[in-house]
Motif scaffolding. Sequence first.
Motif, PDB file in Angstrom:
ATOM      1  N   ASN A 117      27.448  66.530 -23.260  1.00 21.23           N
ATOM      2  CA  ASN A 117      27.872  67.720 -24.023  1.00 21.23           C
ATOM      3  C   ASN A 117      28.209  68.882 -23.097  1.00 21.23           C
ATOM      4  N   GLY A 118      28.874  68.571 -22.004  1.00 19.60           N
ATOM      5  CA  GLY A 118      29.215  69.587 -21.017  1.00 19.60           C
ATOM      6  C   GLY A 118      28.840  69.121 -19.629  1.00 19.60           C
ATOM      7  N   ASP A 119      28.069  69.919 -18.935  1.00 19.23           N
ATOM      8  CA  ASP A 119      27.716  69.650 -17.543  1.00 19.23           C
ATOM      9  C   ASP A 119      26.466  68.779 -17.445  1.00 19.23           C
ATOM     10  N   CYS A 120      26.606  67.587 -16.862  1.00 18.67           N
ATOM     11  CA  CYS A 120      25.452  66.686 -16.714  1.00 18.67           C
ATOM     12  C   CYS A 120      24.375  67.267 -15.813  1.00 18.67           C
ATOM     13  N   LYS A 121      24.750  68.148 -14.908  1.00 20.06           N
ATOM     14  CA  LYS A 121      23.776  68.700 -13.971  1.00 20.06           C
ATOM     15  C   LYS A 121      22.711  69.528 -14.686  1.00 20.06           C
ATOM     16  N   SER A 122      23.027  70.011 -15.877  1.00 18.33           N
ATOM     17  CA  SER A 122      22.065  70.831 -16.625  1.00 18.33           C
ATOM     18  C   SER A 122      21.668  70.184 -17.947  1.00 18.33           C
ATOM     19  N   PHE A 123      22.022  68.908 -18.134  1.00 17.32           N
ATOM     20  CA  PHE A 123      21.768  68.230 -19.401  1.00 17.32           C
ATOM     21  C   PHE A 123      20.385  67.592 -19.418  1.00 17.32           C
ATOM     22  N   ASP A 124      19.606  67.898 -20.463  1.00 17.60           N
ATOM     23  CA  ASP A 124      18.277  67.322 -20.654  1.00 17.60           C
ATOM     24  C   ASP A 124      18.415  66.028 -21.442  1.00 17.60           C
ATOM     25  N   ALA A 125      18.057  64.906 -20.815  1.00 13.08           N
ATOM     26  CA  ALA A 125      18.253  63.593 -21.436  1.00 13.08           C
ATOM     27  C   ALA A 125      17.171  63.223 -22.434  1.00 13.08           C
ATOM     28  N   SER A 126      16.123  64.015 -22.547  1.00  9.38           N
ATOM     29  CA  SER A 126      14.968  63.613 -23.355  1.00  9.38           C
ATOM     30  C   SER A 126      15.268  63.547 -24.852  1.00  9.38           C
ATOM     31  N   SER A 127      16.306  64.248 -25.315  1.00 10.23           N
ATOM     32  CA  SER A 127      16.613  64.226 -26.743  1.00 10.23           C
ATOM     33  C   SER A 127      17.999  63.653 -27.023  1.00 10.23           C
ATOM     34  N   ALA A 128      18.558  62.908 -26.074  1.00 10.04           N
ATOM     35  CA  ALA A 128      19.912  62.371 -26.206  1.00 10.04           C
ATOM     36  C   ALA A 128      19.954  61.188 -27.176  1.00 10.04           C
ATOM     37  N   LYS A 129      21.127  60.943 -27.726  1.00  8.40           N
ATOM     38  CA  LYS A 129      21.401  59.746 -28.522  1.00  8.40           C
ATOM     39  C   LYS A 129      22.381  58.883 -27.719  1.00  8.40           C
ATOM     40  N   TRP A 130      22.060  57.609 -27.604  1.00  9.74           N
ATOM     41  CA  TRP A 130      22.768  56.716 -26.687  1.00  9.74           C
ATOM     42  C   TRP A 130      23.526  55.633 -27.446  1.00  9.74           C
ATOM     43  N   PHE A 131      24.617  55.133 -26.845  1.00 14.18           N
ATOM     44  CA  PHE A 131      25.308  53.974 -27.391  1.00 14.18           C
ATOM     45  C   PHE A 131      25.320  52.861 -26.345  1.00 14.18           C
ATOM     46  N   LEU A 207      24.392  54.704 -32.524  1.00 13.93           N
ATOM     47  CA  LEU A 207      23.608  55.564 -31.634  1.00 13.93           C
ATOM     48  C   LEU A 207      22.118  55.299 -31.807  1.00 13.93           C
ATOM     49  N   VAL A 208      21.377  55.434 -30.715  1.00 12.56           N
ATOM     50  CA  VAL A 208      19.931  55.226 -30.756  1.00 12.56           C
ATOM     51  C   VAL A 208      19.253  56.262 -29.860  1.00 12.56           C
ATOM     52  N   ALA A 209      18.078  56.708 -30.288  1.00 12.47           N
ATOM     53  CA  ALA A 209      17.286  57.632 -29.470  1.00 12.47           C
ATOM     54  C   ALA A 209      16.481  56.835 -28.463  1.00 12.47           C
ATOM     55  N   ILE A 210      16.299  57.418 -27.274  1.00 10.14           N
ATOM     56  CA  ILE A 210      15.436  56.834 -26.246  1.00 10.14           C
ATOM     57  C   ILE A 210      14.530  57.945 -25.713  1.00 10.14           C
ATOM     58  N   PRO A 211      13.227  57.956 -26.070  1.00  2.55           N
ATOM     59  CA  PRO A 211      12.443  56.890 -26.709  1.00  2.55           C
ATOM     60  C   PRO A 211      12.842  56.650 -28.169  1.00  2.55           C
ATOM     61  N   GLY A 212      12.571  55.426 -28.600  1.00  2.18           N
ATOM     62  CA  GLY A 212      12.927  54.969 -29.932  1.00  2.18           C
ATOM     63  C   GLY A 212      13.607  53.617 -29.894  1.00  2.18           C
ATOM     64  N   THR A 232      18.512  40.519 -27.729  1.00  4.50           N
ATOM     65  CA  THR A 232      18.428  41.788 -27.007  1.00  4.50           C
ATOM     66  C   THR A 232      18.235  42.939 -27.975  1.00  4.50           C
ATOM     67  N   PRO A 233      17.279  43.846 -27.715  1.00 10.57           N
ATOM     68  CA  PRO A 233      17.022  44.972 -28.612  1.00 10.57           C
ATOM     69  C   PRO A 233      18.189  45.956 -28.664  1.00 10.57           C
ATOM     70  N   GLY A 234      18.153  46.820 -29.678  1.00  9.49           N
ATOM     71  CA  GLY A 234      19.111  47.907 -29.764  1.00  9.49           C
ATOM     72  C   GLY A 234      20.274  47.618 -30.687  1.00  9.49           C
ATOM     73  N   PRO A 235      21.159  48.591 -30.831  1.00  7.33           N
ATOM     74  CA  PRO A 235      22.324  48.442 -31.707  1.00  7.33           C
ATOM     75  C   PRO A 235      23.363  47.506 -31.119  1.00  7.33           C
ATOM     76  N   ALA A 236      24.399  47.234 -31.891  1.00  7.50           N
ATOM     77  CA  ALA A 236      25.514  46.438 -31.384  1.00  7.50           C
ATOM     78  C   ALA A 236      26.279  47.237 -30.337  1.00  7.50           C
ATOM     79  N   VAL A 237      27.024  46.525 -29.500  1.00  2.29           N
ATOM     80  CA  VAL A 237      27.884  47.202 -28.526  1.00  2.29           C
ATOM     81  C   VAL A 237      28.839  48.120 -29.279  1.00  2.29           C
ATOM     82  N   ALA A 238      28.991  49.348 -28.778  1.00  2.00           N
ATOM     83  CA  ALA A 238      29.711  50.375 -29.530  1.00  2.00           C
ATOM     84  C   ALA A 238      31.217  50.169 -29.552  1.00  2.00           C
ATOM     85  N   PHE A 239      31.789  49.640 -28.481  1.00  4.60           N
ATOM     86  CA  PHE A 239      33.231  49.459 -28.399  1.00  4.60           C
ATOM     87  C   PHE A 239      33.551  48.021 -28.043  1.00  4.60           C
ATOM     88  N   SER A 240      34.615  47.483 -28.631  1.00  8.81           N
ATOM     89  CA  SER A 240      34.996  46.111 -28.324  1.00  8.81           C
ATOM     90  C   SER A 240      35.370  45.949 -26.863  1.00  8.81           C
TER      91      SER A 240
END
Length: 323
Positions: A117-131, A207-212, A232-240
């Motif tokens: 959501n902008g600059d990774c250098k200042s991004f806090d990953a603890s509340s991110a949603k991942w694909f 999207l999935v939360a990590i932790p979660g 394998t755990p987690g959601p399906a691959v997001a893009f073909s």
Amino acid sequence: MFRSFSLAVLAAALVAPTAVSAHGYVQSVVVGGKTYSGWLPFTDPYESPVPSRIVRKLPDDGPVMDVTLADIACNQGGEKGAGAIATAAAGSKVTFKWTNWPADHLGPVSTYMTSCNGDCKSFDASSAKWFKVDAAGYSNGQWASSKLIADGNSWTSTIPSELKPGQYLMRNEIVALHSVGEPQYYPSCSQVEVTGSGTQYPSGSSLVAIPGLYENTQWPDIWDNNFKSFTTPGPAVAFSGSSDSGSSDDTSSSAASSTKAASSTKAASSTKVTTTAASSAANDQSTSTATSSSPASSSTNRCNSRRRRGMVKRHVARLAKSH
């Protein structure tokens, strides 16, 4: 002179057991055809100035053990940004090169991404949603970690070609299942700026939360003779397009194929092992466990000494720096 001799003796004593029983971390990443050093936990903290890396910090070569902690996203200390960012075009490959990985630390390998959501250098990953970009578990009698070793301790993922430009974290992880009931997680996060003409970003169930991510995961006893398959755990691959990854197995490929109605039956069958394949996998598993470098109990003993080795390594590094 005595102090120098003591340092040399201590370093020599450390080398032998470490070469046999060390765990691992991402020591370099190839992005856009350029190789970037990873965060080197046993040397980087003692450099002056401390080097800027694209890989976020981690304390040592050991695992994260608690999936409920923020550490599970990018390792301990990895919620904070690193000092550098690599650049790669959407659709290009990224290769994560690990240090030597123990052959008996069997388990799945996966790669996830999240927008900074902008600059990774200042991004806090603890509340991110991942694909999910790709993931591989147990297929044709082989764990993904064994494939990683066979590929030179490396894992290659493809940035989805549809992904819109921006800065992202790429999370590559090995889960080691050698110690029954105590899975070990080895996550590593790299900062990458994606370029290109893509316009898409996943949403909803992609999207999935990590932790979660591992909240409801039942990890198998890989040494059980009745073990046959693992999803394998987690959601399906997001893009073909992610199925182009050279390291994905049928779990990732089936997830990508499932987005096409004409291939739905094939995708369903490829997400789990059939009875015939399961029997073959069981035979292969017996062979692979027999050729492991050591049994699970031995692995556990090695893991219990990891923290002590890390402390000694850091102490040696500090003494060497002062001399």
